[in-house]
Design a protein around this motif. Structure first.
Motif, mmCIF file in Angstrom:
data_model
loop_
_atom_site.group_PDB
_atom_site.id
_atom_site.type_symbol
_atom_site.label_atom_id
_atom_site.label_comp_id
_atom_site.label_asym_id
_atom_site.label_seq_id
_atom_site.Cartn_x
_atom_site.Cartn_y
_atom_site.Cartn_z
ATOM 1 N N HIS A 88 -1.065 2.056 50.000
ATOM 2 C CA HIS A 88 -2.245 1.214 50.226
ATOM 3 C C HIS A 88 -3.531 2.040 50.359
ATOM 4 C CE1 HIS A 88 -4.369 -2.380 50.812
ATOM 5 N NE2 HIS A 88 -4.522 -2.292 52.113
ATOM 6 N N VAL A 89 -4.470 1.780 49.468
ATOM 7 C CA VAL A 89 -5.726 2.543 49.424
ATOM 8 C C VAL A 89 -6.433 2.529 50.781
ATOM 9 C CG1 VAL A 89 -8.032 2.628 48.384
ATOM 10 C CG2 VAL A 89 -6.043 2.116 46.952
ATOM 11 N N GLU A 129 -4.574 3.751 38.777
ATOM 12 C CA GLU A 129 -5.664 4.205 39.647
ATOM 13 C C GLU A 129 -5.965 5.689 39.473
ATOM 14 O OE1 GLU A 129 -5.756 2.505 43.520
ATOM 15 O OE2 GLU A 129 -4.561 0.781 42.911
ATOM 16 N N ASN A 180 -2.401 -3.389 38.554
ATOM 17 C CA ASN A 180 -2.084 -4.059 39.830
ATOM 18 C C ASN A 180 -0.961 -5.078 39.678
ATOM 19 O OD1 ASN A 180 -4.893 -3.009 40.282
ATOM 20 N ND2 ASN A 180 -4.504 -3.919 42.281
ATOM 21 N N GLU A 189 -0.568 -6.672 53.151
ATOM 22 C CA GLU A 189 -1.815 -5.897 53.276
ATOM 23 C C GLU A 189 -2.580 -5.903 51.957
ATOM 24 O OE1 GLU A 189 -0.398 -1.894 54.034
ATOM 25 O OE2 GLU A 189 0.590 -1.812 52.087
ATOM 26 N N PHE A 191 -4.204 -7.293 48.344
ATOM 27 C CA PHE A 191 -5.162 -8.380 48.128
ATOM 28 C C PHE A 191 -4.515 -9.764 47.916
ATOM 29 C CE2 PHE A 191 -7.769 -10.648 44.847
ATOM 30 C CZ PHE A 191 -8.883 -10.906 45.616
ATOM 31 N N LEU A 194 -2.353 -10.982 50.910
ATOM 32 C CA LEU A 194 -3.207 -11.132 52.097
ATOM 33 C C LEU A 194 -4.034 -12.412 51.990
ATOM 34 C CD1 LEU A 194 -4.348 -9.911 54.762
ATOM 35 C CD2 LEU A 194 -6.195 -8.958 53.382
ATOM 36 N N PRO A 206 -11.145 -11.771 53.652
ATOM 37 C CA PRO A 206 -12.157 -10.697 53.648
ATOM 38 C C PRO A 206 -12.375 -10.088 52.267
ATOM 39 C CG PRO A 206 -10.078 -9.869 54.517
ATOM 40 C CD PRO A 206 -9.828 -11.303 54.157
ATOM 41 N N TYR A 208 -14.183 -7.778 49.772
ATOM 42 C CA TYR A 208 -15.017 -6.573 49.878
ATOM 43 C C TYR A 208 -16.256 -6.678 48.981
ATOM 44 C CZ TYR A 208 -10.959 -4.237 52.073
ATOM 45 O OH TYR A 208 -9.917 -3.878 52.892
ATOM 46 N N ARG A 215 -9.711 -6.230 38.482
ATOM 47 C CA ARG A 215 -8.388 -5.625 38.386
ATOM 48 C C ARG A 215 -7.633 -6.326 37.262
ATOM 49 N NH1 ARG A 215 -10.683 -2.496 41.048
ATOM 50 N NH2 ARG A 215 -10.094 -1.507 43.015
ATOM 51 N N ASN A 250 -12.276 -10.052 41.418
ATOM 52 C CA ASN A 250 -11.593 -10.408 42.669
ATOM 53 C C ASN A 250 -12.027 -11.784 43.169
ATOM 54 O OD1 ASN A 250 -10.253 -7.976 42.701
ATOM 55 N ND2 ASN A 250 -11.719 -6.965 44.059
ATOM 56 N N ARG A 274 -15.177 -1.478 50.618
ATOM 57 C CA ARG A 274 -14.292 -0.310 50.773
ATOM 58 C C ARG A 274 -15.080 0.949 50.377
ATOM 59 N NH1 ARG A 274 -9.058 -0.722 47.049
ATOM 60 N NH2 ARG A 274 -8.116 -1.721 48.857
ATOM 61 N N HIS A 277 -14.969 2.537 46.543
ATOM 62 C CA HIS A 277 -14.256 1.444 45.851
ATOM 63 C C HIS A 277 -14.367 1.558 44.321
ATOM 64 C CE1 HIS A 277 -13.359 -3.159 46.219
ATOM 65 N NE2 HIS A 277 -12.543 -2.557 45.371
ATOM 66 N N TYR A 333 -10.113 -4.613 59.738
ATOM 67 C CA TYR A 333 -11.023 -5.733 59.452
ATOM 68 C C TYR A 333 -11.939 -6.147 60.597
ATOM 69 C CZ TYR A 333 -8.302 -6.218 55.197
ATOM 70 O OH TYR A 333 -7.707 -5.965 53.994
HETATM 71 P P1 TYD Z 1 -5.551 -3.862 46.639
HETATM 72 O O1 TYD Z 1 -4.540 -4.952 46.655
HETATM 73 O O2 TYD Z 1 -5.725 -3.030 47.868
HETATM 74 O O3 TYD Z 1 -5.210 -2.948 45.374
HETATM 75 P P2 TYD Z 1 -6.054 -1.699 44.756
HETATM 76 O O4 TYD Z 1 -7.238 -1.408 45.559
HETATM 77 O O5 TYD Z 1 -5.049 -0.612 44.867
HETATM 78 O O6 TYD Z 1 -6.384 -2.115 43.381
HETATM 79 O O7 TYD Z 1 -6.967 -4.471 46.281
HETATM 80 C C1 TYD Z 1 -7.201 -5.162 45.056
HETATM 81 C C2 TYD Z 1 -8.691 -5.461 44.981
HETATM 82 O O8 TYD Z 1 -9.023 -6.383 46.030
HETATM 83 C C3 TYD Z 1 -9.573 -4.248 45.198
HETATM 84 O O9 TYD Z 1 -10.739 -4.348 44.368
HETATM 85 C C4 TYD Z 1 -9.984 -4.350 46.645
HETATM 86 C C5 TYD Z 1 -10.027 -5.850 46.886
HETATM 87 N N1 TYD Z 1 -9.716 -6.264 48.278
HETATM 88 C C6 TYD Z 1 -10.600 -7.095 48.969
HETATM 89 O O10 TYD Z 1 -11.652 -7.514 48.470
HETATM 90 N N2 TYD Z 1 -10.278 -7.427 50.254
HETATM 91 C C7 TYD Z 1 -9.145 -6.987 50.869
HETATM 92 O O11 TYD Z 1 -8.918 -7.326 52.065
HETATM 93 C C8 TYD Z 1 -8.236 -6.158 50.140
HETATM 94 C C9 TYD Z 1 -6.972 -5.647 50.766
HETATM 95 C C10 TYD Z 1 -8.573 -5.830 48.829
#
Ligand code: TYD
Ligand code: NAD
Length: 341
Positions: A88-89, A129, A180, A189, A191, A194, A206, A208, A215, A250, A274, A277, A333
């Motif tokens: 998890h990033v 990634e 992804n 955890e 995206f 969650l 949430p 970001y 993705r 997203n 993030r 990001h 968060y």
């Molecule tokens: P994630 O599932 O963590 O996969 P990755 O970053 O490895 O691709 O996240 C997918 C996308 O969703 C990424 O652009 C970050 C975004 N994201 C949010 O906006 N909110 C969140 O709470 C999470 C966990 C991810």
């Protein structure tokens, strides 16, 4: 065929283990059972008398050379598929140390043991990634790697180490870089799970930054099918991109989830972005497609089924969310939401 599946109690590894035993392969899983490993993910294998005979589980660390060599010496392994990783990033941004251990040192231990025990096929599960952000177009396997967070940097280390064992020792490795994944049994955890589980609980989602990061989504079953395909059709020493052909912003994915669950868009809260990001991931998959494989599951259909799985399997994710996850969620968060939930 006897396959060692490392990280087989996690999200993708457990789907792959299910696929391989159901096809009659003997499967040995080595998994440390970190917060992300879960024996419940393997229950349908272990509780079925037909598949349980083909299955063996070792709890342990891929960094443990003695244990890895013991397994290779007694289990008659011919193929290793290495899914084991810290994945998890956001956790890698909080603390990178376990990522360096597992995603780099662990790969080294597996490669060394594979060389010693003359493993016939070693599949290193890398990730899209490792290329970093795709400013335009889509990455080919020959493009430069430019990882930009501790997770992707450590995965790039494992990826190149695997290649080095081919170039130097002719260890028969294949490296896969998938986009992804989404589907049942993904730790909440990430995206997609969650956002689904928060929406089911009427909690804020949430998102970001501006939510305009994109993705490319691949269903976990398609991903597992592609690895299975590459075990026989892939060429040693080669890298294969595995994309789903489903690039989405997203914010659009969040809206599909809310629409499907008939929940209001007001659940979305734009929160602090993030750090570092990656704005966009995109893969050129012509190399894999030229061998005759392509994904089958359309994102909207796969996402609908995934949402239904989380709706029907609430005990699976509620137990997770009430454990170690609650502490992590708070740390990740609490300061991001304008007012804590
Ligand atoms: P994630 O599932 O963590 O996969 P990755 O970053 O490895 O691709 O996240 C997918 C996308 O969703 C990424 O652009 C970050 C975004 N994201 C949010 O906006 N909110 C969140 O709470 C999470 C966990 C991810
Ligand atoms: P996950 O976090 O759900 O599972 C990882 C598993 O590895 C867990 O069962 C955990 O207990 C185990 N593990 C962790 N450290 C270990 C160690 N030191 N020794 C033994 N086992 C250990 O991850 P996932 O989403 O299933 O990802 C599996 C693999 O696929 C990873 O290598 C990841 O980098 C790669 N990948 C994932 C995605 C994705 O979208 N999830 C995309 C591309 C590639």
């Amino acid at each position: 065929m006897t396959i060692l599946i490392t990280g087989g109690a996690g999200f993708i590894g457990s789907h792959f283990a299910r696929r391989m035993v159901s096809q009659g392969s003997r499967v040995v899983v080595l998994d440390k059972l970190t917060y992300a490993g879960n024996l419940e993910n393997l229950k349908d294998i272990t509780e079925d008398s037909k598949t349980s005979q083909l299955f063996k589980f070792y709890k342990g660390d891929i960094c443990n050379q003695e244990l890895v060599e013991h397994i290779l010496s007694v289990e008659g392994i011919d193929t290793i598929v290495n899914f084991a990783a810290e994945t998890h990033v956001d956790r890698s941004i909080q603390s990178a140390s376990t990522f360096i251990d597992t995603d780099m040192k662990g790969v080294f231990v597996l490669l060394e043991a594979s060389r010693r025990y003359k493993i016939k096929k070693f599949i290193q599960i890398s990730t899209d990634e490792v290329y970093g952000t795709a400013h335009r177009g889509a990455f080919k396997e020959t493009d430069a790697l430019n990882p930009s967070n501790p997770y992707s940097a450590s995965k790039a280390g494992g990826d190149r180490l695997a290649y080095a064992y081919w170039a130097t020792y002719k260890l028969p490795i294949i490296i896969t870089r998938a986009s992804n994944n989404y589907g049942p049994y993904q730790y909440p955890e990430k995206f997609v799970p969650l956002f689904i589980t928060n929406a089911l609980e009427d909690k804020k989602l949430p998102l970001y930054g501006d939510g305009k990061q994109s993705r490319d989504w691949i269903h976990v079953e398609d991903h597992c099918a592609s690895i299975d395909f590459l075990m026989t059709h892939g060429k040693d020493g080669e890298v294969y991109n595995i994309g789903g052909g489903n690039e989405r912003y997203n914010i659009d994915t969040a809206c599909i989830i809310l629409d499907e669950l008939k929940k209001p868009k007001s659940l979305i809260e734009h929160v602090k972005d993030r750090e570092g990001h990656d704005r966009r991931y995109a893969l050129d998959c012509a190399k894999l497609m030229s061998l005759g494989w392509e994904p089958k599951i359309k994102f909207e259909n796969g996402l609908k089924d995934t949402i239904e799985w989380y709706r029907s399997n609430q005990s699976w994710w509620k137990r997770i969310k009430s454990g170690e996850f609650a502490e992590y969620y708070d740390k990740q968060y609490k300061h991001r939401f304008s007012c804590a939930e």
